[in-house]
Enzyme design. Structure first.
Site, short mmCIF file in Angstrom:
data_model
loop_
_atom_site.label_atom_id
_atom_site.label_comp_id
_atom_site.label_asym_id
_atom_site.label_seq_id
_atom_site.Cartn_x
_atom_site.Cartn_y
_atom_site.Cartn_z
N MET A 1 1.01 -1.04 0.25
CA MET A 1 -0.10 -0.01 -0.09
C MET A 1 1.05 1.09 -0.31
O MET A 1 0.59 2.08 0.57
CB MET A 1 -0.94 0.07 0.96
CG MET A 1 -2.23 -1.50 1.19
SD MET A 1 -3.77 -0.95 2.32
CE MET A 1 -3.17 -0.62 3.68
N GLY A 2 1.89 1.37 -0.79
CA GLY A 2 3.42 1.96 -0.53
C GLY A 2 3.64 2.25 0.38
O GLY A 2 3.69 1.85 1.63
N HIS B 1 9.48 -3.33 2.82
CA HIS B 1 9.03 -4.06 1.98
C HIS B 1 9.71 -4.33 0.75
O HIS B 1 10.11 -5.16 0.15
CB HIS B 1 7.98 -2.39 1.52
CG HIS B 1 6.74 -2.23 1.64
ND1 HIS B 1 6.64 -1.27 2.77
CD2 HIS B 1 5.57 -3.27 2.26
CE1 HIS B 1 5.76 -1.13 3.30
NE2 HIS B 1 4.92 -2.27 3.10
N ARG C 1 2.95 2.43 8.91
CA ARG C 1 2.33 3.35 10.27
C ARG C 1 2.92 4.15 11.58
O ARG C 1 2.70 4.65 12.19
CB ARG C 1 0.52 2.76 11.25
CG ARG C 1 -0.62 2.44 10.34
CD ARG C 1 -1.60 2.14 10.92
NE ARG C 1 -2.90 1.91 9.94
CZ ARG C 1 -3.38 0.64 9.43
NH1 ARG C 1 -2.28 -0.16 9.24
NH2 ARG C 1 -3.96 0.71 8.11
P1 AMP Z 1 1.97 -2.51 3.88
O1 AMP Z 1 2.67 -2.09 2.93
O2 AMP Z 1 1.40 -2.73 4.81
O3 AMP Z 1 -0.33 -3.70 3.06
O4 AMP Z 1 2.34 -4.34 3.45
C1 AMP Z 1 2.93 -4.69 2.09
C2 AMP Z 1 3.43 -5.53 2.30
O5 AMP Z 1 4.77 -6.02 3.51
C3 AMP Z 1 2.79 -7.22 3.05
O6 AMP Z 1 3.17 -8.21 2.79
C4 AMP Z 1 3.27 -7.24 4.64
O7 AMP Z 1 2.93 -8.25 5.42
C5 AMP Z 1 5.08 -6.73 4.09
N1 AMP Z 1 5.38 -6.40 5.17
C6 AMP Z 1 5.40 -4.83 6.28
N2 AMP Z 1 5.93 -4.87 7.34
C7 AMP Z 1 6.57 -5.26 7.47
C8 AMP Z 1 8.05 -6.03 7.52
N3 AMP Z 1 8.23 -4.81 8.79
N4 AMP Z 1 8.91 -6.61 7.54
C9 AMP Z 1 8.42 -8.03 6.83
N5 AMP Z 1 7.49 -7.29 5.71
C10 AMP Z 1 6.68 -6.74 5.89
#
Ligand code: AMP
Length: 362
Positions: free
Chosen positions: A58-59, A65, A233
């Site tokens: 989600m950017g 990421h 966040r």
């Molecule tokens: P999001 O942008 O928050 O929807 O996350 C996108 C992807 O990044 C999802 O598969 C999350 O689980 C992964 N992600 C987010 N934070 C972390 C982190 N600290 N370590 C590993 N993967 C992450």
């Protein structure tokens, strides 16, 4: 030579406020906002015998990421990163409008990563899919209400447990948008972070139950030095809430230590975790409003790694997942010169984390 090209579609209308890519002068990536051009691009890669790994995001990209994209580059010729803040996974009262949107910084991060990958001789980040909401939800506007109208993917009972109890539409939205992304990109492999453990379980279940032709890869949680799980966040946490927010990780680590010492019982493990959160709560409660950062524990869980049902004991052949969620409450009073998070620490921030207890009898 790599082609440097940006392909932007026309249908840019959206139902929700969305940070449209304004800077498209970064020519290193193929940037698609529409599906037909992306499909054409993908089909050509297939004909050329090139594999694709998809990293849905989600950017507001951070090192978590990047670790997904890095792993994708070790296993695929090309890495596609999708950047889309999906409205249907935000409840009506959640932070959709204020979710951080940082397109320029995201592109810079991906460019830097791709430079690193260019040195390593592995796969490259080549393509960004940043669709509009009209593209992703072509028929009806995205609906976050229950039961809601539209075409949804629901994975029950998994979606109703843990995070799903507090966020009833969340996993319906996640599964729906991932189904769309998987259908659009047709990647050989898709990459998800261990940080969102319930999401990984639901996506694996969806791929299995709907016979989707993609392999799901899970990448370890990327953490700050003190152990806080990285999250988009976290920018909302000023110094004071950031310091207290580590309590969740500490609580899970305390429970894990019982497992490492040979404990298998739920009560024993979770009591240690609750002990940590209760102590921190009491400590904060004893401080003045201008010094404390209060929080609420939503849940601390010991669950089966596949069903996510709560377990009384860890099955040594299956292992278990320790997980939890806390809500960092808005600061009650701020001090002059205090380092605040985005939004001035006025909004509650939900933090989640988990530790996988590996099977010991395999
Ligand atoms: P999001 O942008 O928050 O929807 O996350 C996108 C992807 O990044 C999802 O598969 C999350 O689980 C992964 N992600 C987010 N934070 C972390 C982190 N600290 N370590 C590993 N993967 C992450």
């Amino acid at each position: 030579m790599r082609t440097f090209r940006s392909i932007l579609g026309q249908g840019n209308s959206c139902y929700y406020k969305y940070a449209k890519p304004t800077v498209i002068s970064f020519r290193e990536f193929h940037v698609f906002r529409d599906i037909p051009e992306l499909r054409k691009h993908r089909r050509q890669l297939l004909l050329d015998g090139k594999s694709v790994g998809l990293v849905p995001t989600m950017g507001a990209l951070h090192e978590g990421h990047m670790s997904l994209a890095r792993q994708a580059a070790t296993e695929n010729d090309e890495v596609f990163v999708s950047i889309y803040v999906n409205p249907t996974q935000f409840g009506l009262n959640e932070d959709l409008d204020s979710y951080p949107k940082t397109w320029d910084a995201d592109i810079r991060r991906l460019t830097k990563l791709d430079e690193e990958l260019a040195q390593s001789g592995k796969g490259r980040v080549t393509t960004i899919f940043a669709p509009t909401t009209k593209t992703m939800y072509p028929t009806l506007p995205p609906d976050s209400s229950l039961p809601g109208t539209g075409s949804f993917v629901t994975i029950t009972p998994l979606a109703n447990l843990l995070e799903g109890k507090s966020r009833p539409v969340f996993f319906r939205g996640v599964a729906t948008v991932c189904m769309k992304l998987f259908n659009i990109v047709q990647a050989e492999r898709v990459y998800f972070g261990q940080k969102d453990v319930q999401q990984t379980v639901i996506i694996k279940r969806m791929v299995k139950d709907f016979h989707l032709d993609t392999a799901v890869r899970i990448v370890p949680t990327e953490r700050e030095k003190d152990g806080l799980a990285m999250s988009s966040r976290n920018v909302y946490l000023g110094q004071r809430r950031r310091k207290v927010g580590i309590v969740l990780h500490q609580a899970l680590r305390a429970a894990e230590s019982a497992y490492v010492m040979g404990g298998r019982g739920r009560d024993e493990m979770l009591a240690l975790a609750w002990d940590v959160t209760n102590k921190m709560s009491e400590q904060q409660d004893g401080l003045a409003a201008s010094e404390r950062a209060m929080f609420e524990v939503d849940y601390l869980s010991l669950a089966d790694p596949e069903t996510l049902e709560e377990v009384p004991m860890v099955d040594e052949q299956r292992g278990a997942v320790l997980s939890g969620a806390i809500k960092m409450l808005p600061l009650e009073a701020v001090n002059h010169g205090e380092i605040l998070g985005l939004g001035g620490d006025k909004v509650a921030v939900r933090l989640i984390d988990n530790i996988v207890l590996q099977p010991t009898d395999t």
